[in-house]
Design a protein around this motif. Structure first.
Motif, mmCIF file in Angstrom:
data_model
loop_
_atom_site.group_PDB
_atom_site.id
_atom_site.type_symbol
_atom_site.label_atom_id
_atom_site.label_comp_id
_atom_site.label_asym_id
_atom_site.label_seq_id
_atom_site.Cartn_x
_atom_site.Cartn_y
_atom_site.Cartn_z
ATOM 1 N N GLN A 473 -11.446 -0.752 -1.511
ATOM 2 C CA GLN A 473 -10.110 -1.148 -1.050
ATOM 3 C C GLN A 473 -9.412 -2.039 -2.080
ATOM 4 O O GLN A 473 -8.192 -1.957 -2.266
ATOM 5 C CB GLN A 473 -10.215 -1.876 0.293
ATOM 6 C CG GLN A 473 -10.693 -1.005 1.448
ATOM 7 C CD GLN A 473 -9.777 0.182 1.688
ATOM 8 O OE1 GLN A 473 -8.558 0.060 1.651
ATOM 9 N NE2 GLN A 473 -10.378 1.339 1.912
ATOM 10 N N VAL A 474 -10.185 -2.873 -2.770
ATOM 11 C CA VAL A 474 -9.612 -3.703 -3.829
ATOM 12 C C VAL A 474 -9.086 -2.832 -4.956
ATOM 13 O O VAL A 474 -7.988 -3.060 -5.487
ATOM 14 C CB VAL A 474 -10.650 -4.721 -4.350
ATOM 15 C CG1 VAL A 474 -10.132 -5.424 -5.609
ATOM 16 C CG2 VAL A 474 -10.976 -5.744 -3.270
ATOM 17 N N HIS A 475 -9.860 -1.821 -5.349
ATOM 18 C CA HIS A 475 -9.399 -0.884 -6.392
ATOM 19 C C HIS A 475 -8.137 -0.155 -5.944
ATOM 20 O O HIS A 475 -7.199 0.034 -6.735
ATOM 21 C CB HIS A 475 -10.500 0.129 -6.726
ATOM 22 C CG HIS A 475 -11.622 -0.443 -7.541
ATOM 23 N ND1 HIS A 475 -11.433 -1.020 -8.780
ATOM 24 C CD2 HIS A 475 -12.958 -0.520 -7.287
ATOM 25 C CE1 HIS A 475 -12.606 -1.440 -9.257
ATOM 26 N NE2 HIS A 475 -13.537 -1.150 -8.359
ATOM 27 N N LEU A 476 -8.112 0.244 -4.691
ATOM 28 C CA LEU A 476 -6.942 0.928 -4.143
ATOM 29 C C LEU A 476 -5.716 0.001 -4.194
ATOM 30 O O LEU A 476 -4.613 0.418 -4.554
ATOM 31 C CB LEU A 476 -7.223 1.361 -2.700
ATOM 32 C CG LEU A 476 -6.063 2.036 -1.950
ATOM 33 C CD1 LEU A 476 -5.651 3.332 -2.647
ATOM 34 C CD2 LEU A 476 -6.451 2.309 -0.501
ATOM 35 N N LEU A 477 -5.925 -1.266 -3.839
ATOM 36 C CA LEU A 477 -4.826 -2.232 -3.865
ATOM 37 C C LEU A 477 -4.283 -2.407 -5.280
ATOM 38 O O LEU A 477 -3.065 -2.458 -5.488
ATOM 39 C CB LEU A 477 -5.308 -3.575 -3.315
ATOM 40 C CG LEU A 477 -4.273 -4.699 -3.261
ATOM 41 C CD1 LEU A 477 -3.117 -4.333 -2.331
ATOM 42 C CD2 LEU A 477 -4.928 -6.004 -2.809
ATOM 43 N N ARG A 478 -5.183 -2.450 -6.255
ATOM 44 C CA ARG A 478 -4.728 -2.598 -7.641
ATOM 45 C C ARG A 478 -3.924 -1.376 -8.091
ATOM 46 O O ARG A 478 -2.899 -1.499 -8.770
ATOM 47 C CB ARG A 478 -5.922 -2.824 -8.568
ATOM 48 C CG ARG A 478 -6.596 -4.182 -8.377
ATOM 49 C CD ARG A 478 -7.643 -4.423 -9.467
ATOM 50 N NE ARG A 478 -8.328 -5.691 -9.278
ATOM 51 C CZ ARG A 478 -7.871 -6.868 -9.670
ATOM 52 N NH1 ARG A 478 -6.684 -6.950 -10.257
ATOM 53 N NH2 ARG A 478 -8.577 -7.969 -9.481
ATOM 54 N N ASP A 479 -4.381 -0.198 -7.731
ATOM 55 C CA ASP A 479 -3.649 1.025 -8.088
ATOM 56 C C ASP A 479 -2.276 1.042 -7.426
ATOM 57 O O ASP A 479 -1.275 1.441 -8.038
ATOM 58 C CB ASP A 479 -4.444 2.262 -7.652
ATOM 59 C CG ASP A 479 -5.642 2.536 -8.554
ATOM 60 O OD1 ASP A 479 -5.685 1.945 -9.652
ATOM 61 O OD2 ASP A 479 -6.519 3.317 -8.149
ATOM 62 N N LEU A 480 -2.236 0.623 -6.180
ATOM 63 C CA LEU A 480 -0.965 0.570 -5.443
ATOM 64 C C LEU A 480 0.001 -0.404 -6.124
ATOM 65 O O LEU A 480 1.195 -0.113 -6.285
ATOM 66 C CB LEU A 480 -1.233 0.132 -3.999
ATOM 67 C CG LEU A 480 -0.043 0.073 -3.055
ATOM 68 C CD1 LEU A 480 0.546 1.469 -2.858
ATOM 69 C CD2 LEU A 480 -0.480 -0.497 -1.716
ATOM 70 N N CYS A 481 -0.522 -1.556 -6.539
ATOM 71 C CA CYS A 481 0.313 -2.540 -7.231
ATOM 72 C C CYS A 481 0.840 -1.980 -8.558
ATOM 73 O O CYS A 481 1.993 -2.244 -8.933
ATOM 74 C CB CYS A 481 -0.475 -3.826 -7.470
ATOM 75 S SG CYS A 481 -0.719 -4.819 -5.976
ATOM 76 N N ASP A 482 0.011 -1.221 -9.270
ATOM 77 C CA ASP A 482 0.462 -0.572 -10.509
ATOM 78 C C ASP A 482 1.664 0.330 -10.245
ATOM 79 O O ASP A 482 2.643 0.332 -11.003
ATOM 80 C CB ASP A 482 -0.673 0.279 -11.098
ATOM 81 C CG ASP A 482 -1.494 -0.490 -12.110
ATOM 82 O OD1 ASP A 482 -1.064 -1.594 -12.512
ATOM 83 O OD2 ASP A 482 -2.566 0.010 -12.495
ATOM 84 N N THR A 483 1.575 1.102 -9.176
ATOM 85 C CA THR A 483 2.663 2.020 -8.830
ATOM 86 C C THR A 483 3.936 1.254 -8.500
ATOM 87 O O THR A 483 5.033 1.629 -8.934
ATOM 88 C CB THR A 483 2.263 2.897 -7.623
ATOM 89 O OG1 THR A 483 1.084 3.630 -7.946
ATOM 90 C CG2 THR A 483 3.374 3.863 -7.248
ATOM 91 N N MET A 484 3.811 0.166 -7.739
ATOM 92 C CA MET A 484 4.980 -0.634 -7.382
ATOM 93 C C MET A 484 5.592 -1.302 -8.607
ATOM 94 O O MET A 484 6.816 -1.346 -8.767
ATOM 95 C CB MET A 484 4.599 -1.692 -6.339
ATOM 96 C CG MET A 484 4.195 -1.102 -4.994
ATOM 97 S SD MET A 484 3.711 -2.371 -3.789
ATOM 98 C CE MET A 484 5.289 -3.177 -3.465
ATOM 99 N N LEU A 485 4.735 -1.814 -9.489
ATOM 100 C CA LEU A 485 5.223 -2.477 -10.705
ATOM 101 C C LEU A 485 6.020 -1.520 -11.581
ATOM 102 O O LEU A 485 7.076 -1.871 -12.110
ATOM 103 C CB LEU A 485 4.040 -3.035 -11.510
ATOM 104 C CG LEU A 485 3.402 -4.328 -11.019
ATOM 105 C CD1 LEU A 485 2.044 -4.535 -11.675
ATOM 106 C CD2 LEU A 485 4.306 -5.511 -11.339
#
Length: 523
Positions: A473-485
């Motif tokens: 879930q932490v990895h997923l959160l980081r990927d999601l943040c990359d997309t938002m950024l």
């Protein structure tokens, strides 16, 4: 006949919330009962909010401060001879000698708390209009270049060079151009715009008028959120008086040049702090981000070239014109020139406004001015730059406050607001709050922000719940943040990951994980 003794009682919203009106009324009554001749001036706040209401007495030695004054203190203050600077438990001494004030470099805020905010004469007597008078004797291009040379950058958060924006608008061919002041101050822990609008509205009027002369704009708008009723009333009264005095209208200061302005009130949507959403709102539409290009400098309000600057940016222009670009540029460090009004909030003993040149540190502000935590517990984290700013741990509190230095640690100075937290804070909850804030305030136009923020909250909830899948879930959160950024249309979605990633990287134990900071995420 002796002149009345002048007593200053703030009319700032923070002071009003702490019974300043009742204090002023009780002072008036007590003086009348004692047959004393006094004149009460309702000034702005000096920015020492823990001392409000801060009452000042004008004496031959200077202004003597007493605070915080409550209605029940008034009779005792008169009995102590405060009109002559008499000793009392609330006596703070000469206002200008209070260390919190004395250690500042007040350029933009030089008059705030000093003058009567609505007095044209008081404004002029304290250095007002000098910048505009010089600008009226200059060619428009010279005004623009003066601002370029000063190194002033946008104080609303983006830090884009103000003069470059003006140069673009000046060069754009159009029969009508506009000056728009973004006073939609919605960041947590920020109040500099409000303090200035309530305490020195004429400096903003002067700055916007200079901007109009520089780029060929004849109409200006100040966009203020509805949560600032005192600021709105003060601005409207000041604009009315300035117009009556010939400072605004068809013949600005007898120059034959036209410039006028008005206040527009927003409904309080956070997204309207983004410049294109703000323009949509002024035009009477729903506040939704516009795709760029075109930039507002080319096609802005009503499709015309438009200067959009923050309150502090525009209010700083008069001193640049009055003293010269070099005077202002010599303050600060690197490419961060001049001063910034830092706003201290959260768990601090001495919350308030501190105008200092760039280059000091967060530690200087937290302890040198803020006095450490109000709770008495160790400070643990500070969010700098509003709800989209990174949470900085103590290891980063000695980084110089300048735009480039903060960009290197994936943080931002933004509007200069900081919110301090002691060691009882749960950073996982703070990260969730930041992402939930984005989900609530998103205008909904772009998918990364609209959907990403909602999925981010859900992912943070799963991380908080624990279980064997937490690392995934932490990895997923980081990927999601990359997309938002990378994919969001504006800074709301593009910066919402900053507080989340900084909390995750610097305080992993609060998420129930071991320290892990991938190279791609250095926030």
């Amino acid at each position: 006949m002796n002149a009345p003794i002048v007593i200053y009682v703030p009319r700032d919203a923070a002071a009003l919330a702490l019974d300043a009106d009742a204090v002023a009324l009780d002072i008036e009554r007590a003086a009348a009962q004692r047959g004393l001749d006094v004149r009460i001036v309702r000034n702005g706040s000096r920015g020492m909010l823990w001392l409000e209401p801060l009452v000042e007495i004008a004496t031959p030695q200077g202004r003597i401060a007493y605070g915080p004054v409550q209605p029940e203190d008034v009779a005792g203050l008169f009995d102590a001879g405060w009109l002559a600077g008499g000793a009392h438990a609330l006596r703070l001494g000469l206002t200008e000698e209070i260390p919190y004030l004395k250690q500042q470099e007040r350029l933009t805020f030089a008059r705030v708390g000093v003058t009567d905010p609505l007095s044209l004469e008081d404004y002029a007597a304290h250095g007002g209009l000098q910048g505009l008078q010089r600008a009226l004797a200059m060619a428009p291009a010279q005004i623009v270049e003066e601002v370029v040379e000063s190194g002033l950058r946008g104080r609303g958060g983006a830090a884009f060079p103000t003069g470059i924006k003006w140069r673009t608008v000046a060069a754009a061919p159009a029969g009508q151009k506009y000056i728009v002041c973004n006073a939609d101050e919605g960041d947590s822990g920020t109040f500099a715009d409000r303090l200035l609008m309530e305490g020195d509205p004429y400096v903003l009027i002067e700055g916007m008028t200079i901007a109009g002369l520089a780029v060929g704009a004849t109409q200006g708008y100040i966009y203020v959120r509805s949560e600032y009723p005192q600021a709105i009333a003060t601005l409207q009264a000041a604009i009315g008086r300035a117009r009556e005095a010939g400072w605004l209208g068809g013949d600005v200061h007898g120059s034959g040049r036209r410039y006028d302005m008005e206040v527009r009130v927003g409904a309080g949507a956070y997204i309207c702090g983004e410049e294109t959403s703000l323009l949509e709102s002024i035009e009477g539409k729903r506040g939704v981000v516009r795709a760029k290009p075109p930039l507002p400098a080319v096609s802005g309000l009503f499709g015309r070239p438009t200067v959009i600057n923050n309150v502090i940016s525009l209010a700083t222009v008069p001193i640049i014109l009055a003293r010269g670009a070099a005077y202002y540029r010599d303050y600060g460090v690197g490419r961060s020139h001049g001063t910034l009004p830092f706003q201290l909030a959260g768990n601090l003993k001495h919350g308030g406004l501190v105008e200092k040149a760039f280059g000091l540190t967060l530690r200087d502000l937290l302890y040198g001015f803020g006095g450490g935590s109000a709770s008495g517990r160790p400070l643990r984290a500070v969010q700098v730059g509003g709800p989209l700013g990174a949470y900085l741990p103590e290891s980063q509190w000695d980084v110089p406050l300048d735009y480039e230095a903060y960009a290197q640690i994936s943080a931002m100075i933004g509007h200069g607001g900081l919110v301090a937290f002691d060691d009882t804070v749960d950073m996982a909850r703070m990260a969730r709050y930041a992402m939930a804030f984005c989900a609530i305030e998103s205008c909904g136009k772009c998918t990364p922000c609209r959907i990403g923020s909602t999925r981010g909250v859900e992912t943070l909830d799963r991380i908080a719940a624990g279980g064997p899948g937490r690392e995934q879930q932490v990895h997923l959160l980081r990927d999601l943040c990359d997309t938002m950024l990378a994919g969001s249309l504006c800074a709301l979605g593009g910066m919402a990951p900053y507080p989340v990633l900084s909390a995750l990287n610097h305080f992993p134990q609060d998420f129930g994980i071991e320290s892990s900071q991938p190279a791609a995420h250095t926030a």
